[in-house]
Design a protein around this motif. Structure first.
Motif, PDB file in Angstrom:
ATOM      1  N   ARG A 346      27.785 -57.941 -28.024  1.00 55.18           N
ATOM      2  CA  ARG A 346      28.817 -56.976 -28.436  1.00 55.18           C
ATOM      3  C   ARG A 346      28.287 -56.013 -29.489  1.00 55.18           C
ATOM      4  NH1 ARG A 346      31.570 -53.698 -29.774  1.00 55.18           N
ATOM      5  NH2 ARG A 346      33.838 -53.526 -29.861  1.00 55.18           N
ATOM      6  N   GLN A 347      27.442 -56.513 -30.382  1.00 54.76           N
ATOM      7  CA  GLN A 347      26.882 -55.675 -31.437  1.00 54.76           C
ATOM      8  C   GLN A 347      26.019 -54.554 -30.858  1.00 54.76           C
ATOM      9  OE1 GLN A 347      27.406 -55.507 -34.581  1.00 54.76           O
ATOM     10  NE2 GLN A 347      25.717 -54.171 -35.268  1.00 54.76           N
ATOM     11  N   ALA A 348      25.399 -54.775 -29.720  1.00 52.47           N
ATOM     12  CA  ALA A 348      24.528 -53.766 -29.119  1.00 52.47           C
ATOM     13  C   ALA A 348      25.293 -52.493 -28.770  1.00 52.47           C
ATOM     14  CB  ALA A 348      23.868 -54.339 -27.872  1.00 52.47           C
ATOM     15  N   PHE A 349      26.604 -52.593 -28.597  1.00 53.49           N
ATOM     16  CA  PHE A 349      27.406 -51.433 -28.203  1.00 53.49           C
ATOM     17  C   PHE A 349      28.125 -50.786 -29.394  1.00 53.49           C
ATOM     18  CE2 PHE A 349      26.895 -54.092 -24.515  1.00 53.49           C
ATOM     19  CZ  PHE A 349      26.600 -53.180 -23.513  1.00 53.49           C
ATOM     20  N   SER A 350      27.807 -51.202 -30.601  1.00 53.18           N
ATOM     21  CA  SER A 350      28.497 -50.681 -31.773  1.00 53.18           C
ATOM     22  C   SER A 350      28.178 -49.213 -32.040  1.00 53.18           C
ATOM     23  CB  SER A 350      28.153 -51.527 -33.010  1.00 53.18           C
ATOM     24  OG  SER A 350      26.773 -51.442 -33.303  1.00 53.18           O
ATOM     25  N   PHE A 351      27.143 -48.663 -31.393  1.00 52.42           N
ATOM     26  CA  PHE A 351      26.853 -47.235 -31.564  1.00 52.42           C
ATOM     27  C   PHE A 351      27.975 -46.360 -31.009  1.00 52.42           C
ATOM     28  CE2 PHE A 351      25.421 -48.208 -27.321  1.00 52.42           C
ATOM     29  CZ  PHE A 351      25.681 -47.062 -26.586  1.00 52.42           C
ATOM     30  N   LEU A 352      28.870 -46.957 -30.221  1.00 49.76           N
ATOM     31  CA  LEU A 352      29.998 -46.222 -29.656  1.00 49.76           C
ATOM     32  C   LEU A 352      31.214 -46.242 -30.577  1.00 49.76           C
ATOM     33  CD1 LEU A 352      29.773 -47.532 -25.981  1.00 49.76           C
ATOM     34  CD2 LEU A 352      29.140 -45.247 -26.792  1.00 49.76           C
ATOM     35  N   GLU A 353      31.118 -46.939 -31.709  1.00 48.84           N
ATOM     36  CA  GLU A 353      32.251 -47.113 -32.606  1.00 48.84           C
ATOM     37  C   GLU A 353      32.012 -46.413 -33.940  1.00 48.84           C
ATOM     38  OE1 GLU A 353      33.914 -51.439 -31.520  1.00 48.84           O
ATOM     39  OE2 GLU A 353      31.775 -51.415 -31.982  1.00 48.84           O
ATOM     40  N   LYS A 354      33.080 -45.997 -34.548  1.00 40.81           N
ATOM     41  CA  LYS A 354      32.974 -45.324 -35.840  1.00 40.81           C
ATOM     42  C   LYS A 354      32.491 -46.268 -36.920  1.00 40.81           C
ATOM     43  CE  LYS A 354      36.642 -42.005 -34.731  1.00 40.81           C
ATOM     44  NZ  LYS A 354      38.005 -41.522 -35.049  1.00 40.81           N
ATOM     45  N   GLU A 355      32.889 -47.517 -36.836  1.00 44.56           N
ATOM     46  CA  GLU A 355      32.437 -48.522 -37.789  1.00 44.56           C
ATOM     47  C   GLU A 355      31.771 -49.655 -37.026  1.00 44.56           C
ATOM     48  OE1 GLU A 355      35.433 -49.906 -40.395  1.00 44.56           O
ATOM     49  OE2 GLU A 355      36.102 -47.902 -41.009  1.00 44.56           O
ATOM     50  N   GLU A 356      30.495 -49.920 -37.349  1.00 47.06           N
ATOM     51  CA  GLU A 356      29.772 -50.968 -36.666  1.00 47.06           C
ATOM     52  C   GLU A 356      30.314 -52.342 -37.044  1.00 47.06           C
ATOM     53  OE1 GLU A 356      25.611 -50.851 -36.939  1.00 47.06           O
ATOM     54  OE2 GLU A 356      25.408 -48.797 -36.194  1.00 47.06           O
ATOM     55  N   LEU A 357      30.239 -53.255 -36.075  1.00 48.32           N
ATOM     56  CA  LEU A 357      30.678 -54.614 -36.331  1.00 48.32           C
ATOM     57  C   LEU A 357      29.720 -55.291 -37.303  1.00 48.32           C
ATOM     58  CD1 LEU A 357      31.524 -55.814 -32.708  1.00 48.32           C
ATOM     59  CD2 LEU A 357      33.136 -55.161 -34.488  1.00 48.32           C
ATOM     60  N   PRO A 358      30.239 -56.029 -38.285  1.00 50.31           N
ATOM     61  CA  PRO A 358      29.340 -56.760 -39.188  1.00 50.31           C
ATOM     62  C   PRO A 358      28.656 -57.905 -38.444  1.00 50.31           C
ATOM     63  CG  PRO A 358      31.623 -57.384 -39.577  1.00 50.31           C
ATOM     64  CD  PRO A 358      31.663 -56.251 -38.599  1.00 50.31           C
ATOM     65  N   ILE A 359      27.382 -58.106 -38.729  1.00 44.32           N
ATOM     66  CA  ILE A 359      26.648 -59.195 -38.082  1.00 44.32           C
ATOM     67  C   ILE A 359      25.558 -59.665 -39.047  1.00 44.32           C
ATOM     68  CG2 ILE A 359      25.026 -57.637 -36.940  1.00 44.32           C
ATOM     69  CD1 ILE A 359      25.038 -59.629 -34.573  1.00 44.32           C
ATOM     70  N   ASN A 360      25.323 -60.934 -39.073  1.00 43.45           N
ATOM     71  CA  ASN A 360      24.358 -61.499 -40.013  1.00 43.45           C
ATOM     72  C   ASN A 360      22.938 -61.451 -39.451  1.00 43.45           C
ATOM     73  OD1 ASN A 360      26.386 -62.150 -41.877  1.00 43.45           O
ATOM     74  ND2 ASN A 360      26.836 -64.065 -40.790  1.00 43.45           N
ATOM     75  N   GLN A 361      22.435 -60.254 -39.225  1.00 41.11           N
ATOM     76  CA  GLN A 361      21.050 -60.081 -38.810  1.00 41.11           C
ATOM     77  C   GLN A 361      20.601 -58.690 -39.239  1.00 41.11           C
ATOM     78  OE1 GLN A 361      21.228 -60.485 -34.505  1.00 41.11           O
ATOM     79  NE2 GLN A 361      21.210 -58.288 -34.252  1.00 41.11           N
ATOM     80  N   PRO A 362      19.279 -58.466 -39.370  1.00 39.13           N
ATOM     81  CA  PRO A 362      18.789 -57.162 -39.814  1.00 39.13           C
ATOM     82  C   PRO A 362      19.203 -56.045 -38.859  1.00 39.13           C
ATOM     83  CG  PRO A 362      17.056 -58.817 -39.895  1.00 39.13           C
ATOM     84  CD  PRO A 362      18.204 -59.437 -39.173  1.00 39.13           C
ATOM     85  N   SER A 363      19.396 -54.862 -39.411  1.00 40.73           N
ATOM     86  CA  SER A 363      19.742 -53.696 -38.602  1.00 40.73           C
ATOM     87  C   SER A 363      18.488 -52.867 -38.358  1.00 40.73           C
ATOM     88  CB  SER A 363      20.792 -52.847 -39.327  1.00 40.73           C
ATOM     89  OG  SER A 363      21.088 -51.691 -38.587  1.00 40.73           O
ATOM     90  N   TYR A 364      18.341 -52.388 -37.122  1.00 42.10           N
ATOM     91  CA  TYR A 364      17.182 -51.583 -36.760  1.00 42.10           C
ATOM     92  C   TYR A 364      17.664 -50.279 -36.118  1.00 42.10           C
ATOM     93  CZ  TYR A 364      14.601 -55.939 -37.434  1.00 42.10           C
ATOM     94  OH  TYR A 364      14.070 -57.093 -37.960  1.00 42.10           O
ATOM     95  N   PRO A 365      18.158 -49.341 -36.933  1.00 42.12           N
ATOM     96  CA  PRO A 365      18.626 -48.077 -36.353  1.00 42.12           C
ATOM     97  C   PRO A 365      17.471 -47.318 -35.722  1.00 42.12           C
ATOM     98  CG  PRO A 365      18.471 -47.926 -38.754  1.00 42.12           C
ATOM     99  CD  PRO A 365      18.249 -49.376 -38.402  1.00 42.12           C
ATOM    100  N   LEU A 366      17.751 -46.677 -34.594  1.00 37.97           N
ATOM    101  CA  LEU A 366      16.723 -45.908 -33.909  1.00 37.97           C
ATOM    102  C   LEU A 366      16.438 -44.631 -34.686  1.00 37.97           C
ATOM    103  CD1 LEU A 366      17.929 -46.317 -30.218  1.00 37.97           C
ATOM    104  CD2 LEU A 366      16.199 -47.644 -31.435  1.00 37.97           C
ATOM    105  N   PRO A 367      15.174 -44.277 -34.875  1.00 37.12           N
ATOM    106  CA  PRO A 367      14.835 -43.074 -35.658  1.00 37.12           C
ATOM    107  C   PRO A 367      15.388 -41.808 -35.016  1.00 37.12           C
ATOM    108  CG  PRO A 367      12.913 -44.486 -35.361  1.00 37.12           C
ATOM    109  CD  PRO A 367      13.989 -45.033 -34.466  1.00 37.12           C
ATOM    110  N   GLU A 368      15.997 -40.956 -35.823  1.00 38.54           N
ATOM    111  CA  GLU A 368      16.556 -39.710 -35.314  1.00 38.54           C
ATOM    112  C   GLU A 368      15.484 -38.836 -34.671  1.00 38.54           C
ATOM    113  OE1 GLU A 368      18.735 -37.683 -38.305  1.00 38.54           O
ATOM    114  OE2 GLU A 368      20.185 -39.318 -38.625  1.00 38.54           O
ATOM    115  N   ALA A 369      14.266 -38.863 -35.237  1.00 36.40           N
ATOM    116  CA  ALA A 369      13.188 -38.044 -34.685  1.00 36.40           C
ATOM    117  C   ALA A 369      12.825 -38.477 -33.266  1.00 36.40           C
ATOM    118  CB  ALA A 369      11.954 -38.128 -35.590  1.00 36.40           C
ATOM    119  N   ASP A 370      12.913 -39.773 -32.986  1.00 40.86           N
ATOM    120  CA  ASP A 370      12.612 -40.257 -31.639  1.00 40.86           C
ATOM    121  C   ASP A 370      13.726 -39.914 -30.656  1.00 40.86           C
ATOM    122  OD1 ASP A 370      10.091 -41.376 -32.142  1.00 40.86           O
ATOM    123  OD2 ASP A 370      10.977 -43.219 -32.917  1.00 40.86           O
TER     124      ASP A 370
END
Length: 394
Positions: A346-370
């Motif tokens: 479910r967390q994998a789809f949080s990019f579609l939401e205004k507020e991401e779901l909290p989850i107890n693991q590191p976040s790896y946002p995709l670089p804007e340049a890529d």
């Protein structure tokens, strides 16, 4: 002249690697219950695994999810399972737009003439929509799955959920997730992936693509070592997911042509020495952000060009898949099987939401340049009204 020589002589007529030399690796995921069949395919040696999953039915026989190429090796491995567990009874095409899956269904189904074929709704072809039988689906035994379904056509140990189809102008995107209740295993197609740090076994059967992309320029000669294979694999992952990551430079054609004339390998297999790539030093950091220590990820192409057209529908589908409380996930590409939790899915789809779901693991946002080249493609397609505009996050 050998068959292989003849094949390479006309490589440009069929530029989808591995051409006719397609191997299959079968793996038993759950003893006497679930098996995966891995093959590879790609363009310009950007090769990634493509996977079929086979499940034994409780009443005897087999269900096949997302058929791969029915090569003699693949069919031999299937016949071994049939001899022990019964005939193939159901074949599932779980996608609408995935040509790499769709193209094999007809030929695969002809090898198993008594199996029913179930396909995702609203199949399409370009430039003209053709009847299903013209697309190779067997006329008398092909059934279109409905969304939402009025009844479940699969044996009682299965449930399914359909995403879409999401209208994309020229075509549409859709996916059928299938849940095997006894093993608590969810099967998905393209919606999520997990990228391994090292190349999968199926990719290493022919290391040439890995070594091809491990080079830093067309004059570079690399040794076949685990380090070089891993380097090539990680660059392939950047290609496959971003098309043109920020760390990639494309030199002028004149420079590429001059370099090609001096290349140590100017064979057909080496594309006559042409190697139009240069990698900036931060490519490794870019891969680490993409890979995210193997976390579940919606591929950047799906994030920027497809699923953001229907965020509400996508989240609804993801919530339905989560409600299955699966313990194992098998996607059709990259790493599998995955001991992933519904929460991670479910967390994998949080990019579609205004507020991401909290989850107890590191976040790896995709670089804007890529992501920038994909977003430029999105703008171009939207302005040309080739695809609908993206919807607001929910």
């Amino acid at each position: 002249m050998t068959q292989r020589d003849l094949l390479w002589r006309y490589w440009f007529l069929l530029p989808i690697y591995p051409y006719q030399n397609r191997r299959t690796l079968r793996r038993e995921v759950l003893k006497n219950t679930i098996w995966t069949f891995d093959q590879v395919q790609g363009i310009f040696y950007v090769v990634v695994p493509i996977r079929m999953t086979v499940v034994r039915l409780e009443t005897g026989g087999l269900l096949v999810y997302a058929p791969v190429a029915p090569t003699p090796e693949c069919i031999r491995l299937m016949r071994e399972l049939e001899a022990e567990h019964g005939a193939v009874k159901s074949i599932v095409l779980p996608t609408v737009s995935g040509l790499e899956h769709k193209v094999f269904v007809g030929p695969f189904a002809r090898q198993f003439p008594k199996a029913s074929v179930y396909i995702a709704p609203q199949q399409w072809s370009f430039p003209v929509n053709l009847p299903l039988s013209w697309l190779g689906f067997p006329r008398q035994r092909t059934y279109v799955l409905s969304n939402p379904y009025e009844y479940n056509p699969f044996p009682p140990e299965f449930d399914y959920a359909i995403l879409g189809p999401i209208k994309l102008g020229l075509g549409s995107f859709g996916e059928v997730a299938l849940f095997h209740k006894p093993s608590r295993t969810a099967l998905v197609t393209d919606s999520v992936i997990s990228i391994p740090e090292t190349p999968p076994e199926i990719v290493q059967l022919d290391p040439y693509p890995l070594l091809f992309h491990a080079r830093d320029n067309g004059l570079d000669v690399v040794e076949d070592t685990p380090e070089m294979r891993q380097k090539g694999w990680q660059r392939i992952c950047l290609f496959a997911n971003y098309f043109q990551p920020d760390a990639l430079e494309v030199p002028q054609f004149g420079e590429v042509f001059t370099e090609a004339k001096q290349a140590p390998d100017r064979s057909q297999r080496a594309y006559y020495g042409f190697y139009p790539f240069r990698w900036r030093s931060h490519w490794k950091a870019s891969f680490e952000k993409l890979q995210g220590k193997g976390r579940l990820l919606v591929a950047p192409v799906l994030q920027t060009l497809i699923l953001n057209r229907a965020p509400r529908e996508t989240i609804k589908w993801a919530n339905l898949v989560v409600s299955w409380h699966f313990e194992r996930l098998i996607p059709c590409h990259f790493q599998a099987p995955l001991e992933a939790s519904p929460r991670e899915f479910r967390q994998a789809f949080s990019f579609l939401e205004k507020e991401e779901l909290p989850i107890n693991q590191p976040s790896y946002p995709l670089p804007e340049a890529d992501l920038a080249p994909l977003e430029k493609i999105e703008v171009t397609l939207s302005k040309g009204k080739i695809v609908p505009p993206r919807s607001e996050k929910i």
